[in-house]
Design a protein around this motif. Structure first.
Motif, short mmCIF file in Angstrom:
data_model
loop_
_atom_site.label_atom_id
_atom_site.label_comp_id
_atom_site.label_asym_id
_atom_site.label_seq_id
_atom_site.Cartn_x
_atom_site.Cartn_y
_atom_site.Cartn_z
N GLY A 55 0.78 -1.23 0.00
CA GLY A 55 0.00 0.00 0.00
C GLY A 55 0.81 1.27 0.00
N ILE A 57 2.77 3.95 -2.41
CA ILE A 57 2.90 4.26 -3.83
C ILE A 57 4.34 4.68 -4.14
CG2 ILE A 57 2.31 6.71 -3.70
CD1 ILE A 57 0.72 6.31 -6.28
N VAL A 111 -0.29 11.10 -1.17
CA VAL A 111 0.17 12.10 -2.13
C VAL A 111 1.62 12.51 -1.87
CG1 VAL A 111 -0.16 14.48 -2.81
CG2 VAL A 111 -2.11 12.99 -2.58
N ARG A 183 -0.88 -2.72 4.70
CA ARG A 183 -1.68 -2.08 3.66
C ARG A 183 -3.11 -1.83 4.15
NH1 ARG A 183 -3.30 -6.03 -0.97
NH2 ARG A 183 -4.72 -6.70 0.66
N ASP A 184 -3.69 -2.86 4.75
CA ASP A 184 -5.11 -2.76 5.08
C ASP A 184 -5.36 -1.78 6.22
OD1 ASP A 184 -5.57 -4.46 3.09
OD2 ASP A 184 -5.83 -6.25 4.32
N GLY A 247 -3.31 -4.62 -12.45
CA GLY A 247 -4.23 -4.77 -11.33
C GLY A 247 -3.39 -4.92 -10.09
N LEU A 248 -3.43 -3.90 -9.23
CA LEU A 248 -2.55 -3.92 -8.07
C LEU A 248 -2.97 -5.04 -7.13
CD1 LEU A 248 -2.47 -0.09 -7.56
CD2 LEU A 248 -0.68 -1.52 -8.48
N MET A 292 -8.33 3.16 -16.60
CA MET A 292 -8.70 3.64 -15.27
C MET A 292 -10.19 3.99 -15.21
SD MET A 292 -6.17 3.11 -13.57
CE MET A 292 -6.76 3.71 -11.99
N PRO A 296 -11.23 -0.33 -13.49
CA PRO A 296 -10.42 0.16 -12.37
C PRO A 296 -9.60 -0.93 -11.69
CG PRO A 296 -12.75 0.20 -11.85
CD PRO A 296 -12.64 -0.11 -13.29
N ASN A 297 -9.92 -2.20 -11.90
CA ASN A 297 -9.15 -3.25 -11.23
C ASN A 297 -8.13 -3.91 -12.13
OD1 ASN A 297 -10.57 -2.86 -8.84
ND2 ASN A 297 -12.25 -4.09 -9.63
N MET B 1 -8.60 -3.55 -7.21
CA MET B 1 -7.82 -2.47 -6.63
C MET B 1 -8.72 -1.51 -5.85
SD MET B 1 -5.36 0.19 -8.54
CE MET B 1 -6.60 1.42 -8.71
N THR B 2 -10.00 -1.50 -6.18
CA THR B 2 -10.83 -0.45 -5.59
C THR B 2 -10.79 -0.46 -4.08
OG1 THR B 2 -12.56 -1.92 -6.27
CG2 THR B 2 -12.55 0.26 -7.25
N LEU B 4 -8.55 -1.73 -2.11
CA LEU B 4 -7.22 -1.30 -1.67
C LEU B 4 -7.08 0.20 -1.84
CD1 LEU B 4 -4.14 -1.39 -1.16
CD2 LEU B 4 -3.92 -1.86 -3.59
N ARG B 7 -8.78 2.15 0.61
CA ARG B 7 -8.05 2.19 1.88
C ARG B 7 -6.91 3.18 1.79
NH1 ARG B 7 -7.95 -3.62 1.29
NH2 ARG B 7 -9.90 -4.39 2.09
N LEU B 8 -6.20 3.11 0.65
CA LEU B 8 -5.08 4.04 0.50
C LEU B 8 -5.59 5.46 0.55
CD1 LEU B 8 -3.02 2.29 -2.21
CD2 LEU B 8 -2.25 2.86 0.07
N ARG B 133 -12.78 7.99 -6.39
CA ARG B 133 -12.30 6.62 -6.19
C ARG B 133 -11.14 6.55 -5.21
NH1 ARG B 133 -11.36 4.04 -11.51
NH2 ARG B 133 -13.51 4.42 -12.08
N VAL B 135 -6.82 8.16 -4.23
CA VAL B 135 -5.66 8.95 -4.59
C VAL B 135 -4.92 8.29 -5.74
CG1 VAL B 135 -3.44 9.79 -3.79
CG2 VAL B 135 -5.40 9.89 -2.28
N ILE B 136 -4.68 6.97 -5.61
CA ILE B 136 -3.88 6.27 -6.62
C ILE B 136 -4.55 6.32 -7.98
CG2 ILE B 136 -3.11 3.98 -7.35
CD1 ILE B 136 -1.95 3.48 -4.81
N ALA B 137 -5.88 6.13 -8.00
CA ALA B 137 -6.58 6.14 -9.28
C ALA B 137 -6.40 7.49 -9.98
CB ALA B 137 -8.06 5.83 -9.08
#
Lengths: 312, 337
Positions: A55, A57, A111, A183-184, A247-248, A292, A296-297, B1-2, B4, B7-8, B133, B135-137
């Protein structure tokens, strides 16, 4: 995948078989392309461990590729080290660099981390220019040997295979569980005894090491030539996009992501309307935005959704 | 990813505190100190004065672009990584207009109008669907825009250097034995003027009030009849206009090429972070500070050659984030766990 290792192992064996057989089916040119896919595969694999599983970036993994790439170039050109022997070396060096970068990253998230890693990606290619005595400056530097496409195919895909198994082993066990817990919910993870500093920096180190090896191989794939421009900010952006396409948080999607960024330039260059030189970036950007907006996945998310629809 | 990504997103979702942005006393004192240092230095050395003025001119550009980033960040907590490339593309638009025979300043004005429309359109078409959605998206979408714009410009105009007419001429003024380029002064003037105009818009017009409300309290603003989504789109438009100013003011010293705004984007990031990422005043002061700092270190620190400008900006950004993440003018965020 963690629950059904048998299926995973079967798929893995099949994948190995396909890779071995493909070697005999592909022309030399296509072997070179496939080697490129493997390079991006390794880099995105590492990035996915960081973004998808922990999690955090990063828009700066091109920087680690640069460090790995220059390690190989310098070691081969100046110290006449065997090309394969440079790989573990750049793994170790970029692992250490990743840990160092991971330390300040502990205090950053979202960010802010994106900003800092972007700045890293823009800054690192400046160092070969500054220390041109060691790196050849903007002219770049050339490894002592330039391997052929067949050699590249075997080496890159062997590395990709090792990297994949390694990632799978890391992620299925205790470490992977800790990564996902971080991450969670960082707070919940910390209160159940997962050390945030250790696992966050470890994730950075591992993913940087993957990027480092990918960078070494990247230099070999580009005719053994390391150049600051090749490791510019666009490379980092491409890796991030590959991870998003994949897909992350999924290991299997990485192949799709790698193929996407490695092959799109070639495919779009031969497309009728896009044609010559720079149309590829247009296609690239458009597809990323579309993905995107629509998927989105990533590709894996699409497959999962199709699977669900069939079951329903 | 959504899941996750949500959460991010949640990680950075903080509750905006009621404390308004504003400089603390030590920060103001430090800034006054720096200003005194610069004035004294400029009076005692002509090279110092020249470098300071040139640094201020470049810094004003960084400040405009940083302000564009801050505008968007305040409203949606998103960093637009394509801001620099958008500015670059708009500069090419201006170039094309002059090629078609418009005078420089007419092309300049028309470019700003086009930039506004393009900024609004980008927000409506690609940002709004992913806005909620994560930040990452949104970051990935802006990265996609980065590459798309880069590709479009290179496709249309090619990667070689292009030149526009110099807007301020090449006159150099001499005050004592200090030489000031008219171009530097003009760049400084235009950049600061655009920032002031924007400040007036935000402070004294109904539209500005609505935009501030939409950024700070979207739910409450929509309850009292502010069309929040439109305000966000207009925010993107204004950011794009500021970017275009930054791009057009960069052109005289860097000339036109598709990569011209990439370093400037990093300087603008450093400036925005130095200013606290939330504060418009901070972004401008941060920009000026980064510009002057880079020029003076380049002049007086032998090791800091031009190749190290970007790494130095990176170091500034990192140090601010680690030592004082709220920057000079940021406010402490109250985080609800």
């Amino acid at each position: 995948m963690r629950r059904i290792p048998v299926a995973g192992a079967t798929v893995g064996l099949l994948a190995t078989l396909v890779i071995v057989l493909l070697h005999f089916g592909l022309s030399s040119y296509h072997q070179g392309l496939a080697a490129r896919v493997a390079v991006y595969f390794i880099a995105i694999l590492g990035l996915n461990i960081l973004i998808g599983y922990t999690g955090q970036i990063s828009i700066g993994h091109g920087a680690f590729m640069a460090i790995g790439g220059y390690t190989t170039a310098i070691m081969s050109a100046d110290h006449h080290l065997n090309l394969i022997a440079t790989l573990p070396l750049s793994f170790a060096i970029t692992f250490a660099c990743g840990l160092i970068v991971g330390l300040p990253a502990l205090r950053l998230s979202g960010v802010y981390l994106a900003l800092a890693t972007f700045a890293l990606a823009v800054s690192v290619p400046q160092f070969p220019l500054k220390f041109s005595k060691f790196t050849g400056g903007s002219n770049g530097m050339q490894t002592a040997q330039t391997p052929g496409n067949s050699w590249l195919y075997w080496v890159t895909w062997s590395c990709a295979g090792i990297g994949f198994v390694l990632a799978w082993l890391i992620l299925r066990g205790r470490t992977g569980r800790a990564f996902r817990a971080v991450r969670d919910s960082a707070l919940a993870a910390a209160s159940s005894g997962v050390s945030l500093p250790i696992y966050k920096t470890l994730a950075f180190g591992i993913s940087a090491a993957y990027a480092g090896v990918a960078g070494s191989l990247f230099v070999l794939v580009t005719n053994g030539f390391a150049q600051p421009n090749e490791f510019g900010v666009l490379l980092s952006l491409q890796l991030l996009i590959g991870a998003a396409v994949a897909g992350l948080g999924s290991l299997w999607g990485v192949l799709a992501g790698a193929a996407f960024i490695a092959l799109l330039p070639t495919i779009s260059a031969s497309a009728p309307l896009v044609g010559s030189s720079h149309g590829q970036d247009v296609v690239f950007g458009l597809i990323v935005i579309l993905i995107m907006l629509v998927l989105p996945n990533g590709v894996v998310g699409l497959l999962a959704r199709l699977g669900q629809r069939r079951n329903a | 990813m959504t899941t996750l990504a949500r959460r991010l997103g949640g990680v950075t979702q903080t509750r905006k505190s009621a404390v308004s942005t504003g400089a603390s006393v030590p920060v103001v004192l430090a800034l006054v100190g720096v200003a005194v240092f610069l004035v004294v230095g400029s009076l005692s050395s002509s090279i110092f004065a020249q470098q300071t003025v040139a640094g201020l001119a470049q810094g004003a550009i960084f400040g405009s672009l940083a302000l564009a980033l801050v505008l968007i960040y305040r409203a949606t907590e998103v960093i637009n990584f394509a801001q620099g490339e958008l500015a670059m593309a708009m500069t090419y638009v201006g170039y094309q207009l002059t090629i078609w025979g418009l005078s420089y300043w007419l092309a300049f004005a028309l470019t700003l109008v086009i930039s506004f429309i393009v900024g609004v359109a980008i927000q409506l078409v690609v940002i709004r669907p992913v806005q909620h959605r994560s930040v990452i998206a949104v970051v990935i979408v802006t990265v996609g825009l980065f590459i798309l714009i880069d590709g479009l410009v290179t496709w249309k105009w090619g990667a070689d250097l292009k030149f526009m007419r110099a807007p301020f001429g090449n006159t150099v003024y001499h005050v004592g034995n200090v030489a000031f380029a008219r171009q530097d002064l003009g760049v400084l003037l235009v950049s600061i003027l655009s920032v002031i105009l924007l400040g007036i818009l935000f402070r004294f017009t109904k539209l500005g009030l609505a935009m501030r409300a939409a950024a700070l309290r979207p739910a409450a603003a929509s309850l009292v009849g502010v069309r929040v989504n439109w305000m966000l789109a207009i925010g993107w438009g204004l950011a794009s206009v500021l970017g275009a100013v930054a791009g057009l003011m960069t052109e005289p010293s860097q000339f036109l090429q598709p990569t011209m705004m990439q370093p400037i984007l990093l300087y603008a990031f450093a400036a925005a972070v130095l200013g606290g990422l939330e504060s418009p005043v901070g972004a401008v002061i941060g920009g000026l500070a980064v510009g002057v700092f880079l020029n003076l270190t380049g002049q007086y620190v032998g090791f800091a050659t031009s190749e190290l400008r970007l790494p130095i900006a990176f170091a500034v950004l990192l140090i601010v984030l680690l030592v004082k993440p709220t920057g000079l003018f940021g406010r402490k965020q109250v985080r609800r766990v």
